[in-house]
Design a protein around this motif. Structure first.
Motif, PDB file in Angstrom:
ATOM      1  N   THR B  86       0.817  -1.212   0.000  1.00 56.68           N
ATOM      2  CA  THR B  86       0.000   0.000   0.000  1.00 56.68           C
ATOM      3  C   THR B  86       0.857   1.271   0.000  1.00 56.68           C
ATOM      4  OG1 THR B  86      -0.172  -0.150   2.407  1.00 56.68           O
ATOM      5  CG2 THR B  86      -1.985  -1.080   1.125  1.00 56.68           C
ATOM      6  N   ARG B  89       2.040   1.235  -3.685  1.00 56.65           N
ATOM      7  CA  ARG B  89       0.839   1.032  -4.512  1.00 56.65           C
ATOM      8  C   ARG B  89       1.047   0.026  -5.637  1.00 56.65           C
ATOM      9  NH1 ARG B  89      -1.856   7.109  -4.557  1.00 56.65           N
ATOM     10  NH2 ARG B  89      -1.904   7.277  -2.282  1.00 56.65           N
ATOM     11  N   ASP B 102      -3.145   3.214  -9.184  1.00 54.88           N
ATOM     12  CA  ASP B 102      -3.472   4.483  -8.546  1.00 54.88           C
ATOM     13  C   ASP B 102      -4.698   4.280  -7.655  1.00 54.88           C
ATOM     14  OD1 ASP B 102      -1.394   6.043  -9.837  1.00 54.88           O
ATOM     15  OD2 ASP B 102      -2.550   5.778 -11.677  1.00 54.88           O
ATOM     16  N   SER B 103      -5.629   3.475  -8.160  1.00 55.39           N
ATOM     17  CA  SER B 103      -6.778   3.061  -7.339  1.00 55.39           C
ATOM     18  C   SER B 103      -6.882   1.541  -7.388  1.00 55.39           C
ATOM     19  CB  SER B 103      -8.085   3.648  -7.873  1.00 55.39           C
ATOM     20  OG  SER B 103      -8.066   5.058  -7.763  1.00 55.39           O
ATOM     21  N   GLU B 296      -7.410   5.326  -1.475  1.00 55.68           N
ATOM     22  CA  GLU B 296      -7.344   4.853  -2.864  1.00 55.68           C
ATOM     23  C   GLU B 296      -7.627   3.347  -2.961  1.00 55.68           C
ATOM     24  OE1 GLU B 296      -4.952   5.728  -1.000  1.00 55.68           O
ATOM     25  OE2 GLU B 296      -3.341   4.246  -1.090  1.00 55.68           O
ATOM     26  N   VAL B 297      -7.867   2.701  -1.813  1.00 56.53           N
ATOM     27  CA  VAL B 297      -8.148   1.258  -1.825  1.00 56.53           C
ATOM     28  C   VAL B 297      -9.603   1.010  -1.414  1.00 56.53           C
ATOM     29  CG1 VAL B 297      -7.516  -1.000  -0.886  1.00 56.53           C
ATOM     30  CG2 VAL B 297      -5.749   0.758  -1.229  1.00 56.53           C
TER      31      VAL B 297
END
Lengths: 434, 434
Positions: B86, B89, B102-103, B296-297
């Motif tokens: 995380t 990323r 990014d997501s 973003e997760v």
């Protein structure tokens, strides 16, 4: 259940031979037991379509027990035969249980054989059972998936190289179907690889593809395969198969998917009977299909070898097994009823058929020969007609219609053994450079 | 391929949640990667019909890659996620390969869980994957085959005893379908046993069947199951499962086939993210379905736990996963496009459905309740409608029509792992008396 006075017929094998024997015995004053180690009759001529994701497993297989449900005189047993006691006339199953017979029909078929190279099987599966077909299907589909993830161009190339060994009907049909799978079905679904770049290589030790067909059909098939993009090598023997690929004609070809369609070996019926088999493990039978010295034991289909009066051997095809099963059953029926015993078995060859990818086929009826588009339609209709159950006929016809119209294959599933919980990807391994 | 300036969305899981997220991202200025360890999207609500031989595997599963073939912005990868970094990323795959995001949307679902008794799994398989379904199908069909061959009456009884543990929708549907398999399909095909003598025992630890349904539907289901012949035990906890059977309410029941439908556990997404899971292993998510501290997760479906403003938890059903996937995708879309960010996720419960054997069902829409024959038709039409592909719709509808008219089930295949050549009968073992 069994009237003690009734003639007991035991049939081993629920393929084309065993099933036609059971069906022919309808109305005979006999108690019939059909033993198979599978619960289903398999329509083997379409097995390559399961392997190449066109048909679903349940579309070409049907429970034997269900086919014979209305026959109160037939008992179906799921069991594996381990031996035959020809003195006491019993068949021994895997758990030691014995089944007594007055007449015995062995119709146990054949498995693919590796000419003394059993170690090749792990790298080059053959195609005889539903599980063989789903294994090959998984290998084919996984190769494309692994290629999509492979950063190394050399390894990607090996992953997209598909080798079929043996150019009889199964090999020719597989090669054509893999090409179609890549070009018509998978086309456009990947972002890194182009499935169209897949190489399909067909290697044959003899000088011809479809050697049993008329020369003009064999030549037509060779041209049609090459036009389809299949690389065909004739007169080249495969000398090595390993995890990285094959060696043939002295050169190595890196390939992650190799399919064996080069030879079969009969089931161990000869060993059970204590008789001398031929080179392919088959039992040499008398003209009435009984075993010399054992008149109450019959061997039919791929497990038997017999030469017709014209000197030609009966071929190892489904129709020959069907006719053999019918003949053996009729001999037994005549013995029970005291009627006229049928004479020697006479095989009537209806014809040879094979498809070459989508919309081409060759058919050799002897008296006439068809090829191309028309042959493909005749092939399709004939196979639908010969399927065992109405439901299978309807579903296979619809599946084909669907593929024909949309190009989408309905059975593109990568599935594993069971009791699993394993990720299929674990099996994806690109051939490693030494 | 990927424009370097595009927002990278990685979706893990191609089930209801992941697929709906990918579909919702259509038109967003993003590069989407969908990773699944299977190549197919599975329509889980009908999985019990594969396990009970009504439907074929390919009728309820479809290649994910094919569903998304027209989406040039989506890359589908067959892979097993091993962890998430995380900080940097990235998502790490089984071969060490990393995929940057990014997501990130985790929609990895759940597996059946044995409440600390993992050793029960070998005796009582659960039902989550196609392989689970074919494993159960094989066990069910083999039990009848083994019983037909079993000379000992006591052992025959155990072979014809089928235990289902857990009376939620899956357990209720399995119990009813096994009864139908015995009474409608296998009836008349055996010579020693009578499939009608099969016992189906449904054991539930709670006080009700279908506890999530309205009380009158739950009571109706209990009556309908008992009328069908299913023995239902409520408020009885299973304390032991072994090769011979189960122990519940202090008594032992000999049974060769036991099916687990009693509980699930989320996939290890919480571990990947390093967050504290709830008791069922699920990730507690924020109102917008993102992970607290990791905006973003997103986690959706059975892997997440969230409570609605009315205090009710979002249930672990396919529709909740679909809605969650759509919501997470919309949040990401709004962030990319700078539009209005959707507020908190609001789950709209469409209803609960379950079948009870052939031609009965219960449906709880909240505002109205259906039961019996009409509910069964609504259930059937709804499931056909929600299937992923037109071909699946046509084939499932036809298969059901066939079963309805003939009683014959199309997928009665006993198949093994692959790479095999084993006789299925090897697995037939009647429970042994100690």
């Amino acid at each position: 259940m069994a009237g003690a006075d009734k003639h007991r017929v035991v049939i081993v094998g629920g393929g084309f031979g065993g099933l036609s024997a059971a069906q022919t015995l309808k109305g005979a004053n006999a108690d019939v037991t059909l033993i198979d180690r599978r619960n289903h009759h398999l329509f083997q001529p379409l097995l390559y379509q399961v392997a190449t994701a066109s048909l679903s497993t349940s579309e070409i297989a049907w429970p034997i027990r269900n086919i014979l449900r209305k026959r109160g005189d037939v008992r179906t047993l799921l069991g594996t035969v381990m031996g035959v006691d020809t003195v006491n006339r019993t068949v021994r199953l895997e758990n030691g249980q014995t089944i007594a017979y007055d007449s015995l029909i062995l119709a146990t078929g054949a498995r693919h054989a590796y000419f003394g190279h059993d170690e090749w099987e792990q790298f080059a599966p053959g195609l005889k059972t539903l599980e063989d077909a789903t294994t090959i299907r998984r290998k084919l589909l996984l190769a494309f998936e692994a290629a999509e993830r492979e950063p190394d161009a050399e390894k990607r190339k090996a992953l997209l190289t598909f080798v079929v060994i043996g150019a009889g009907p199964t090999g020719v049909e597989m090669a054509g179907a893999i090409m179609d799978l890549a070009r018509l079905t998978l086309h456009g679904e990947f972002r890194v690889i182009r499935p169209n770049d897949a190489r399909v290589v067909l290697i044959e030790g003899g000088q011809k593809v479809l050697a049993n067909f008329a020369p003009e059909l064999s030549e037509y098939t060779l041209r049609a395969l090459r036009k389809l993009g299949v690389e065909v090598y004739l007169g080249e023997a495969v000398t090595l198969i390993d995890a990285k690929g094959v060696v043939f004609g002295g050169q190595r070809l890196d390939a992650s998917t190799i399919i064996w369609a080069a030879g079969v070996e009969a089931s161990p019926a000869a060993r059970w009977l204590g008789v001398e088999p031929d080179r392919a493990g088959r039992v040499k039978v008398a003209p009435d299909l009984s075993v010399p010295g054992l008149p109450e034991v019959f061997v039919v289909g791929d497990t038997a070898t017999i030469t017709m009066p014209d000197g030609k051997p009966v071929p190892g095809v489904g129709d020959a097994a069907k006719q053999g099963g019918r003949h053996a059953a009729n001999v037994i029926k005549a013995r029970i009823e005291g009627g006229v015993t049928p004479g020697a078995f006479r095989y009537r060859h209806a014809g040879d058929l094979a498809t070459i990818g989508k919309s081409k086929a060759v058919i050799d009826f002897g008296w006439t020969k068809l090829r191309g588009w028309l042959a493909w339609w005749v092939w399709g209709l004939a196979h639908i007609y010969f399927l065992i159950d109405t439901k299978n006929r309807v579903f296979v016809a619809l599946s084909w219609l669907w593929i024909y119209l949309s190009g989408q294959r309905s059975a593109r599933l990568i599935t594993q053994g069971d009791a699993e919980n394993k990720a299929p990807i674990k099996e994806v391994t690109a051939p490693q450079k030494p």
